[in-house]
Scaffold this active site. Structure first.
Site, PDB file in Angstrom:
ATOM      1  CE  LYS A 228      -0.695   4.370  -5.269  1.00 24.69           C
ATOM      2  NZ  LYS A 228      -0.205   3.154  -4.661  1.00 24.69           N
TER       3      LYS A 228
ATOM      4  CB  CYS B 274      -4.155  -4.639  15.199  1.00 31.59           C
ATOM      5  SG  CYS B 274      -5.833  -4.064  15.332  1.00 31.59           S
TER       6      CYS B 274
ATOM      7  NE  ARG C 239       0.779  -4.605  11.234  1.00 27.14           N
ATOM      8  CZ  ARG C 239       0.792  -5.750  10.583  1.00 27.14           C
ATOM      9  NH1 ARG C 239       1.853  -6.102   9.905  1.00 27.14           N
ATOM     10  NH2 ARG C 239      -0.226  -6.583  10.627  1.00 27.14           N
TER      11      ARG C 239
ATOM     12  CD  GLU D 245      -1.081   2.243  -8.299  1.00 29.05           C
ATOM     13  OE1 GLU D 245      -2.177   1.704  -8.158  1.00 29.05           O
ATOM     14  OE2 GLU D 245      -0.209   2.265  -7.404  1.00 29.05           O
TER      15      GLU D 245
ATOM     16  CD1 TRP E 250      -6.236   1.389  11.008  1.00 27.43           C
ATOM     17  CD2 TRP E 250      -7.760  -0.213  10.656  1.00 27.43           C
ATOM     18  NE1 TRP E 250      -6.943   1.725   9.886  1.00 27.43           N
ATOM     19  CE2 TRP E 250      -7.892   0.772   9.634  1.00 27.43           C
ATOM     20  CE3 TRP E 250      -8.619  -1.306  10.623  1.00 27.43           C
ATOM     21  CZ2 TRP E 250      -8.827   0.677   8.619  1.00 27.43           C
ATOM     22  CZ3 TRP E 250      -9.564  -1.398   9.605  1.00 27.43           C
ATOM     23  CH2 TRP E 250      -9.651  -0.410   8.620  1.00 27.43           C
TER      24      TRP E 250
ATOM     25  CG  ASN F  39      -3.853  -8.094  13.451  1.00 26.18           C
ATOM     26  OD1 ASN F  39      -4.870  -7.534  13.032  1.00 26.18           O
ATOM     27  ND2 ASN F  39      -2.824  -8.379  12.677  1.00 26.18           N
ATOM     28  N   GLY F  40      -7.102  -8.973  14.306  1.00 28.94           N
ATOM     29  CA  GLY F  40      -8.044  -9.837  13.595  1.00 28.94           C
ATOM     30  C   GLY F  40      -9.461  -9.472  13.991  1.00 28.94           C
TER      31      GLY F  40
ATOM     32  CD  GLU G  48      -2.856   5.033  -1.162  1.00 24.30           C
ATOM     33  OE1 GLU G  48      -2.525   4.481  -2.211  1.00 24.30           O
ATOM     34  OE2 GLU G  48      -2.878   4.442  -0.080  1.00 24.30           O
TER      35      GLU G  48
ATOM     36  CG  HIS H 111     -20.234   7.870 -23.739  1.00 24.50           C
ATOM     37  ND1 HIS H 111     -21.124   7.898 -24.778  1.00 24.50           N
ATOM     38  CD2 HIS H 111     -19.022   7.618 -24.272  1.00 24.50           C
ATOM     39  CE1 HIS H 111     -20.477   7.652 -25.909  1.00 24.50           C
ATOM     40  NE2 HIS H 111     -19.193   7.478 -25.629  1.00 24.50           N
TER      41      HIS H 111
ATOM     42  CE  LYS I 162       2.867  -1.257   2.784  1.00 30.07           C
ATOM     43  NZ  LYS I 162       2.656  -0.563   1.482  1.00 30.07           N
TER      44      LYS I 162
END
Ligand code: F6R
Length: 607
Positions: A484, A2, A27, A480, A76, A100-101, A487, A503, A602
């Site tokens: 990338k 948020c 964000r 990494e 969010w 936010n939280g 996502e 294996h 974000k």
């Protein structure tokens, strides 16, 4: 996560609020809204979806607003689906809030408030805070806020309006970030400084449970007992162009291009007389020598940078390093002691799990060293020692330059630890540091090969699944690269240690599962090539990321991505560029929302 904004001043606030919210879009969010003092009422306009799809259309229908003070929010979703009703601001006409939280005891609070006759419309935890403020409000907003905060458990940044206190905004935070901007005859609140850079670069960092009161006269600060106090003004050295696309199609590609400069800005200030030097951050050679062991903790890409660090430190300094995911570390009762160093890595400095891991390490008595990009963020303020990575704002949700500078830090740090432990001598340390300082030019040459990466992207864009393989440092990079790709392009991929494939996981390989093999380490090259032959024999198309000067027989690989030759140790800094670019162009070719991938935020300020 948020985003919060707020404005009080002489000008109409609607466009300021919406523009500031647009700057927080990066964000990640799924609804947006504003509330303003219009006449004697609080007018709220909010809608599900991105600003352009929802809020902006509703505001057009609403027409002109005269208000000069208000709050805004990008949500969010955590409690309750994205919907108009669950969007913020949330209130009841007397009190309106943005949050936010996460309010951990919201069920308890809700039952209490229902017993007092309150009804609830949304599924959010936030509504309990709005109603609790209303319950305690008896003409004095500061008293209502103080009383409500005593009952609330969890993390919050709050922007609050009381209808009876026209053109005043109250702001308070615990755990979640919030800053207060100071302009000419106007003031702002925002989740981060990029939201208000267009209007001002001067701001106050709100500490836990400090209350800011914004009015037409300026900003005043109070503690929870109602005592006022002064705060020191900060100046952001990021300018607005750093937070704009500057001609690039997406922030992600702009930020990939910024990597050489970002690495210079990370490394140069920490090199004194040709040697790494973290004494300004408080990390002296004697202190390094005193540690029993080193932990590196972060999430996502930041944790991946830690994996590169582990390989470097263990190789150069022969000191064991534990790398952990913050959300695991915080609940596993880690074997950290007061004799250890815990390196905390975070771009945003606000990641809830990483912050919790830092607090846990401190409570055990370990020294904590934070490597953070956002100045004044919670992690930076909480840690015993802090080093800023100076990469400038990273707006794309998908981290690129922030990861690159975290890796650059890992090199300097590994050199410093190896030198402190007398595993390399001064001459060797100088040579390694000089080579690191020359890397930005070499990285630039990789960035300039964009067409090559576009071509590879065109070959993998229709796959449903990919495999990334590598050994040692290349395995850390493969993790990494895989992150990338998945996502932003939504193609499933997995990163695997090349030698481990047979294996079990090799059964996934078919002609429809391309393999990106990373083989930059000379001592492991032939080993990885053998693994490549194994997947090739099972029909996979292979993209080989390796030094440009190595010969590979065409029967083993379909496409080669050649990298400039630097020492084995430094290859990760060049390897990451094609991995980022291949992910970027694949996502673009698939028409994905590159800068704001679905479901992602974000700054992950909830656990
Ligand atoms: C991936 C990505 C995330 C972050 C992670 C940690 O592209 O951006 O994996 O690296 O959420 O974020 P910070 O570094 O802000 O703690």
């Amino acid at each position: 996560m948020c985003g919060i904004v707020g404005y009080v001043g002489k000008n109409k606030c609607r466009d300021v609020l919406v523009d500031s919210l647009r700057r927080l879009e990066y964000r990640g969010y799924d609804s947006a809204g504003i509330a303003v003092f219009e006449g004697e009422k609080i007018k709220t306009v909010k809608a599900k979806g991105k600003i352009n799809e929802g809020l902006a259309l509703k505001l057009e229908e609403t027409g002109e607003l005269e208000a000069t003070a208000g709050i805004g929010h990008t949500r969010w979703a955590t409690h309750g689906e994205p919907s108009d009703i669950n969007s913020h601001p949330i209130g009841n006409g007397r009190v309106s809030i943005v949050h936010n939280g996460i309010i951990e005891n919201y069920r308890e609070l809700k039952n209490f408030l229902i017993s007092k006759g309150y009804g609830f419309e949304s599924e959010t935890d936030t509504e309990t805070v709005a109603k609790l403020l209303d319950y305690y409000y008896d003409g004095d907003p500061l008293e209502a806020i103080s009383k409500a905060l005593k009952d609330i458990q969890g993390a919050y940044a709050l922007g609050i309006m009381f209808r009876q206190h026209k053109n005043k905004i109250y702001a308070v935070r615990k755990e979640s970030p919030l800053i207060v901007g100071k302009g000419e005859n106007e003031s702002y609140i925002a989740s981060d400084v990029t939201a208000i850079l267009e209007y001002t670069r001067e701001y106050y960092l709100l500490e836990q449970n400090e209350i800011a009161v914004l009015s037409e006269k300026g900003v005043k600060f109070y503690d929870l007992h109602g005592n006022d106090f002064e705060k020191e003004l900060q100046t952001a050295d990021w300018d607005i162009s750093a937070a704009q696309k500057g001609g690039y199609k997406h922030f992600m590609i702009k930020e990939i291009h910024e990597q050489p400069a970002a690495i210079r800005n990370t490394v140069s200030p920490r090199v004194k007389d040709g040697l790494p030097d973290f004494t300004e951050c408080g990390l002296t050679i004697d202190r390094i020598k005193s540690y029993r062991s080193i932990y590196i903790v972060g999430c996502g890409s930041a944790m991946h940078a830690g994996l590169v660090g582990k390989a470097l430190i263990e190789k150069l300094a022969r000191v064991p390093v534990v790398v952990d995911i913050a959300s695991e570390f915080r609940y596993k009762d880690p074997i950290v002691t007061a004799d250890d160093l815990v390196v905390i890595i975070s771009q945003s400095g606000e990641t809830a799990d990483t912050l919790a891991a830092l607090k846990l390490s401190k409570s055990i008595g370990a020294d904590t060293f934070a490597v953070v990009n956002v100045v004044g963020s919670s992690i930076a303020r909480e840690a015993d020692m802090v080093m800023y990575t100076n990469a400038g704002p990273e707006i794309s949700v998908c981290s690129t330059k922030a990861y690159a500078v975290q890796v650059a830090f890992m090199y300097l740090f590994a050199f410093q630890v190896a030198y402190a432990m007398e595993k390399i001598n001064e001459k060797e340390c100088r040579e390694l540091t000089a080579e690191l300082m020359g890397m930005p030019e070499i990285i630039q040459t990789c960035i300039d090969s964009e067409e090559k990466y576009q071509y590879i992207a065109s070959k993998i864009m229709n796959a449903d699944s990919l495999m990334y393989i590598g050994r040692g440092l290349d395995h850390a990079l493969s993790m990494e690269g895989s992150l990338k790709l998945k996502e932003i392009s939504y193609i499933h991929s997995e990163a695997y240690a090349a030698g481990e494939l047979k294996h079990g996981t090799i059964s996934l390989i078919t002609e429809d599962v391309p393999v990106i093999a990373i083989a930059t380490q000379r001592d492991l090259f032939e080993k990885t090539v053998s693994n490549v032959r194994e997947v090739k024999a099972r029909g996979a198309k292979v993209v080989m990321v390796c030094r440009e000067d190595v010969e590979i027989d065409k029967a083993s690989v379909n496409y080669k991505v050649g990298l400039p030759t630097v020492s084995d140790l430094l290859m990760p800094l060049v390897t990451v560029v094609p991995l980022q670019m291949i992910a970027y162009y694949t996502a673009v070719s698939r028409g994905c929302d590159v800068d704001q991938p679905r479901n992602l935020a974000k700054s992950v300020t909830v656990e």
